[in-house]
Design a protein around this motif. Structure first.
Motif, PDB file in Angstrom:
ATOM      1  N   LEU A 357       0.809  -1.223   0.000  1.00 48.25           N
ATOM      2  CA  LEU A 357       0.000   0.000   0.000  1.00 48.25           C
ATOM      3  C   LEU A 357       0.837   1.266   0.000  1.00 48.25           C
ATOM      4  N   ASP A 358       2.127   1.152   0.352  1.00 47.10           N
ATOM      5  CA  ASP A 358       2.997   2.332   0.317  1.00 47.10           C
ATOM      6  C   ASP A 358       3.355   2.719  -1.118  1.00 47.10           C
ATOM      7  N   ILE A 359       3.160   1.783  -2.041  1.00 48.16           N
ATOM      8  CA  ILE A 359       3.520   2.022  -3.445  1.00 48.16           C
ATOM      9  C   ILE A 359       2.287   2.012  -4.347  1.00 48.16           C
ATOM     10  N   ALA A 360       1.299   1.220  -4.015  1.00 45.30           N
ATOM     11  CA  ALA A 360       0.166   0.963  -4.911  1.00 45.30           C
ATOM     12  C   ALA A 360      -0.640   2.224  -5.209  1.00 45.30           C
ATOM     13  N   LEU A 361      -1.357   2.174  -6.327  1.00 45.96           N
ATOM     14  CA  LEU A 361      -2.239   3.255  -6.736  1.00 45.96           C
ATOM     15  C   LEU A 361      -3.466   3.314  -5.831  1.00 45.96           C
ATOM     16  N   PHE A 362      -4.165   4.467  -5.888  1.00 47.51           N
ATOM     17  CA  PHE A 362      -5.443   4.562  -5.204  1.00 47.51           C
ATOM     18  C   PHE A 362      -6.436   3.573  -5.832  1.00 47.51           C
ATOM     19  N   PHE A 363      -7.416   3.182  -5.066  1.00 55.75           N
ATOM     20  CA  PHE A 363      -8.505   2.306  -5.526  1.00 55.75           C
ATOM     21  C   PHE A 363      -8.032   0.904  -5.899  1.00 55.75           C
ATOM     22  N   VAL A 364      -6.846   0.496  -5.430  1.00 51.41           N
ATOM     23  CA  VAL A 364      -6.375  -0.841  -5.782  1.00 51.41           C
ATOM     24  C   VAL A 364      -7.298  -1.906  -5.196  1.00 51.41           C
TER      25      VAL A 364
END
Length: 388
Positions: A357-364
């Motif tokens: 979650l520190d790297i992932a896009l929003f709404f993943v």
């Protein structure tokens, strides 16, 4: 008002773990009903016993097979939800490092429900083995009731096969319960590769819960082609499943889950019925001396009015028909192969992705939900996404 007595329902035979009826011919439907997984939920036990007795007295023998597995026998005898631990919260422990096997080998005291679960698991294995050729088509249905007054509703893990079946019933359908309430028998069955749905008939002590359970059982047997019913009867069964709350038979998703550490320190504010609307900031309960307010608007779901359990309440919101149609289309597409290219997403095996979650896009999380993945938190910065 919420009824506090659970002694008024008719008694039912609970001495046998498994009962069955039907010829069990190859290629014909097989359905397995779970009843009494919680010992204070007897409506399903009474309902299925009434129907089986009716079939046997009338000489009805389906070409397929109907099994009934009774859950927590000791808790049913005592009239309590469970004896030592919740039988419907420990199924994710099987075949993991949380399994009770180590405790058993060490000679330490084991919960009563551990032995109940081993017997139930053994019966499930026996049924799957007996119908190995038809295994993908075996249907499991888990019958329950709630501690608050409620309309009937269906719980399902969000697979297209489960959706297809659930939409045949004129009651609300709740998606993705397994992401918030872990270790349920339904999730265990789904992970075995079989269809599974849950039916909640209403309040524990309500006679209407028995009638709704009977209507659900008859409709289910009709829709899977096991015991067909005529049109006037079908219409009557659908009427019996619906109360006067006006709740539409729409899909709902869980938006918030309030988990309780100590039931003795939790008190739900009185008067809430399942599916009542709540506003953001509305006081709902007191937990550990703190007033718990609704984090967003929606409908309250399964407010806890019994002194056992760890799920205080949930908040749900209706899912739009467009979202459901779009997600069904995406699940049949080849887009799954592209998920590993999203920032912060790593494939761990054929069915599972890990999301940083520190790297992932929003709404993943929403993206994985659309594509039919179960999304759970490993820790504050990591999601595990498993394809249902």
């Amino acid at each position: 008002m919420i009824k506090s007595s659970e002694t008024d329902l008719p008694q039912a035979t609970i001495s046998k773990r498994v009962r069955s009826i039907g010829a069990g011919k190859p290629g014909y439907p097989v359905v397995v009903f779970f009843v009494g997984i919680h010992g204070n939920e007897r409506a399903g036990v009474v309902a299925i016993q009434n129907i089986l007795e009716e079939y046997m007295n009338s000489g009805i023998e389906p070409d397929g097979k109907i099994y009934v597995i009774t859950g927590n026998l000791e808790a049913l005898e005592r009239g309590v939800r469970y004896v030592d631990t919740d039988l419907n919260r420990l199924w994710e422990k099987f075949n993991t490092d949380q399994d009770f096997t180590e405790l058993a080998e060490s000679g330490k005291s084991l919960p009563s429900e551990y032995f109940e679960s081993l017997e139930i698991k053994s019966e499930i294995d026996n049924i799957l083995h007996a119908h190995e050729q038809d295994r993908p088509d075996i249907l499991f249905a888990d019958l329950h009731t709630t501690s608050s007054e409620s309309c009937a509703f269906i719980l399902l893990n969000d697979t297209l096969a489960n959706r297809e079946l659930a939409q045949k019933f004129p009651v609300p359908q709740i998606l993705g319960i397994e992401e918030n309430i872990h270790g349920t028998l339904l999730s265990y069955i789904n992970n075995l590769g079989c269809r599974a749905i849950g039916f909640e008939a209403g309040a524990h002590s309500s006679f209407e819960s028995i009638e709704r359970s009977k209507a659900f059982i008859r409709l289910l047997l009709h829709h899977i082609g096991l015991v067909k019913a005529g049109y006037p009867d079908l219409e009557q069964y659908e009427i019996e499943m619906v109360d006067n709350s006006g709740m539409p038979n729409s899909y709902y998703e869980i938006r918030y889950h309030h988990y309780i550490e100590d039931i003795n320190n939790f008190n739900m504010y009185p008067g809430y019925r399942n599916f009542d609307t709540v506003e953001k900031g509305e006081p709902l309960a007191i937990d550990e001396g703190e007033v718990i307010k609704a984090p967003e608007e929606g409908r309250i779901f399964m407010p806890l009015y019994q002194k056992s359990g760890n799920d205080g309440f949930l908040i749900i919101r209706e899912v739009s028909p467009f979202w459901l149609t779009f997600s069904a289309w995406l699940r049949d597409s080849s887009i799954h192969s592209l998920l590993a290219y999203l920032p912060g997403v790593t494939r761990s095996d054929k069915q599972e992705f890990i999301v940083n979650l520190d790297i992932a896009l929003f709404f993943v999380k929403e993206i994985f939900h659309l594509l039919g993945y179960r999304v759970t938190e490993k820790d504050r910065s990591t999601l595990i996404c498993y394809r249902r």
